[in-house]
Design a protein around this motif. Structure first.
Motif, PDB file in Angstrom:
ATOM      1  N   MET A   1      31.284  34.467  27.756  1.00 12.03           N
ATOM      2  CA  MET A   1      31.549  35.420  28.807  1.00 12.03           C
ATOM      3  C   MET A   1      31.963  34.644  30.051  1.00 12.03           C
ATOM      4  O   MET A   1      31.352  33.652  30.397  1.00 12.03           O
ATOM      5  N   ILE A   2      32.975  35.127  30.706  1.00 14.35           N
ATOM      6  CA  ILE A   2      33.508  34.502  31.910  1.00 14.35           C
ATOM      7  C   ILE A   2      32.817  35.123  33.117  1.00 14.35           C
ATOM      8  O   ILE A   2      32.779  36.345  33.249  1.00 14.35           O
ATOM      9  N   LEU A   3      32.265  34.290  33.997  1.00 17.36           N
ATOM     10  CA  LEU A   3      31.717  34.798  35.252  1.00 17.36           C
ATOM     11  C   LEU A   3      32.878  34.918  36.223  1.00 17.36           C
ATOM     12  O   LEU A   3      33.515  33.923  36.568  1.00 17.36           O
ATOM     13  N   LEU A   4      33.194  36.122  36.612  1.00 20.47           N
ATOM     14  CA  LEU A   4      34.351  36.379  37.462  1.00 20.47           C
ATOM     15  C   LEU A   4      34.114  35.844  38.862  1.00 20.47           C
ATOM     16  O   LEU A   4      33.045  36.038  39.447  1.00 20.47           O
ATOM     17  N   ARG A   5      35.092  35.171  39.383  1.00 19.85           N
ATOM     18  CA  ARG A   5      35.110  34.667  40.756  1.00 19.85           C
ATOM     19  C   ARG A   5      36.365  35.201  41.416  1.00 19.85           C
ATOM     20  O   ARG A   5      37.338  35.570  40.754  1.00 19.85           O
ATOM     21  N   THR A   6      36.381  35.213  42.721  1.00 21.51           N
ATOM     22  CA  THR A   6      37.518  35.743  43.463  1.00 21.51           C
ATOM     23  C   THR A   6      38.814  35.067  43.038  1.00 21.51           C
ATOM     24  O   THR A   6      39.839  35.722  42.862  1.00 21.51           O
ATOM     25  N   ALA A   7      38.786  33.758  42.835  1.00 22.05           N
ATOM     26  CA  ALA A   7      39.992  33.015  42.469  1.00 22.05           C
ATOM     27  C   ALA A   7      40.562  33.457  41.131  1.00 22.05           C
ATOM     28  O   ALA A   7      41.765  33.358  40.904  1.00 22.05           O
ATOM     29  N   SER A   8      39.727  33.947  40.232  1.00 21.15           N
ATOM     30  CA  SER A   8      40.205  34.331  38.906  1.00 21.15           C
ATOM     31  C   SER A   8      40.495  35.830  38.790  1.00 21.15           C
ATOM     32  O   SER A   8      40.975  36.278  37.753  1.00 21.15           O
ATOM     33  N   LEU A   9      40.248  36.587  39.831  1.00 18.24           N
ATOM     34  CA  LEU A   9      40.418  38.037  39.775  1.00 18.24           C
ATOM     35  C   LEU A   9      41.844  38.429  39.401  1.00 18.24           C
ATOM     36  O   LEU A   9      42.052  39.203  38.472  1.00 18.24           O
ATOM     37  N   ASP A  10      42.834  37.902  40.092  1.00 23.32           N
ATOM     38  CA  ASP A  10      44.226  38.271  39.807  1.00 23.32           C
ATOM     39  C   ASP A  10      44.610  37.950  38.376  1.00 23.32           C
ATOM     40  O   ASP A  10      45.229  38.761  37.696  1.00 23.32           O
ATOM     41  N   LEU A  11      44.246  36.768  37.927  1.00 26.45           N
ATOM     42  CA  LEU A  11      44.591  36.341  36.572  1.00 26.45           C
ATOM     43  C   LEU A  11      43.947  37.236  35.520  1.00 26.45           C
ATOM     44  O   LEU A  11      44.611  37.700  34.589  1.00 26.45           O
ATOM     45  N   LEU A  12      42.672  37.511  35.674  1.00 29.76           N
ATOM     46  CA  LEU A  12      41.981  38.319  34.673  1.00 29.76           C
ATOM     47  C   LEU A  12      42.455  39.761  34.661  1.00 29.76           C
ATOM     48  O   LEU A  12      42.555  40.374  33.598  1.00 29.76           O
ATOM     49  N   LEU A  13      42.739  40.305  35.820  1.00 28.95           N
ATOM     50  CA  LEU A  13      43.123  41.715  35.860  1.00 28.95           C
ATOM     51  C   LEU A  13      44.499  41.989  35.272  1.00 28.95           C
ATOM     52  O   LEU A  13      44.851  43.138  35.055  1.00 28.95           O
ATOM     53  N   VAL A  14      45.272  40.960  34.995  1.00 31.24           N
ATOM     54  CA  VAL A  14      46.559  41.173  34.331  1.00 31.24           C
ATOM     55  C   VAL A  14      46.552  40.650  32.897  1.00 31.24           C
ATOM     56  O   VAL A  14      47.587  40.606  32.251  1.00 31.24           O
ATOM     57  N   SER A  15      45.375  40.272  32.406  1.00 27.99           N
ATOM     58  CA  SER A  15      45.311  39.792  31.027  1.00 27.99           C
ATOM     59  C   SER A  15      45.635  40.951  30.082  1.00 27.99           C
ATOM     60  O   SER A  15      45.458  42.121  30.430  1.00 27.99           O
TER      61      SER A  15
END
Length: 110
Positions: A1-15
């Motif tokens: 499980m990936i712990l979401l951080r602000t830096a990864s928000l954009d990347l994850l939300l378009v996966s």
């Protein structure tokens, strides 16, 4: 499980596919929901799962709600495809069986 951080928000939300769990470590219902999601993760084949700790990172939790247009709840499980919310469930509705059912594309049970 990936712990979401602000830096990864954009990347994850378009996966292509993402299950996003909003979790509070202070809540028993949230702990139970986390265990259900962890069961799915162990079984595999559900795609990436990310988690937001709503206590430790309130700002990120609110940013997610604002960005995807889903009112914050905790626990809450949100399924996104390429950044589009396909469904979300919260509290006691977060069970491994319910998630499997929804991911299968079967119509909701009556």
């Amino acid at each position: 499980m990936i712990l979401l951080r602000t830096a990864s928000l954009d990347l994850l939300l378009v996966s292509p596919r993402l299950l996003l769990l909003k979790h509070s470590p202070r809540c028993g219902v949230s702990r139970w929901a986390l265990e259900e999601v962890e069961q799915l993760e162990r079984e595999g084949d559900v795609g990436p799962i990310a988690m937001v700790d709503v206590v430790a990172d309130r700002e990120l939790s609110q940013a997610v709600a604002d960005r995807i247009g889903v009112r914050h709840q905790s626990p809450q499980l949100i399924f996104l495809e390429e950044g589009i919310v396909r469904w979300h469930i919260s509290h006691g509705a977060i069970t491994a069986d319910a998630v499997r059912h929804r991911l299968s594309g079967a119509p909701d049970r009556v």
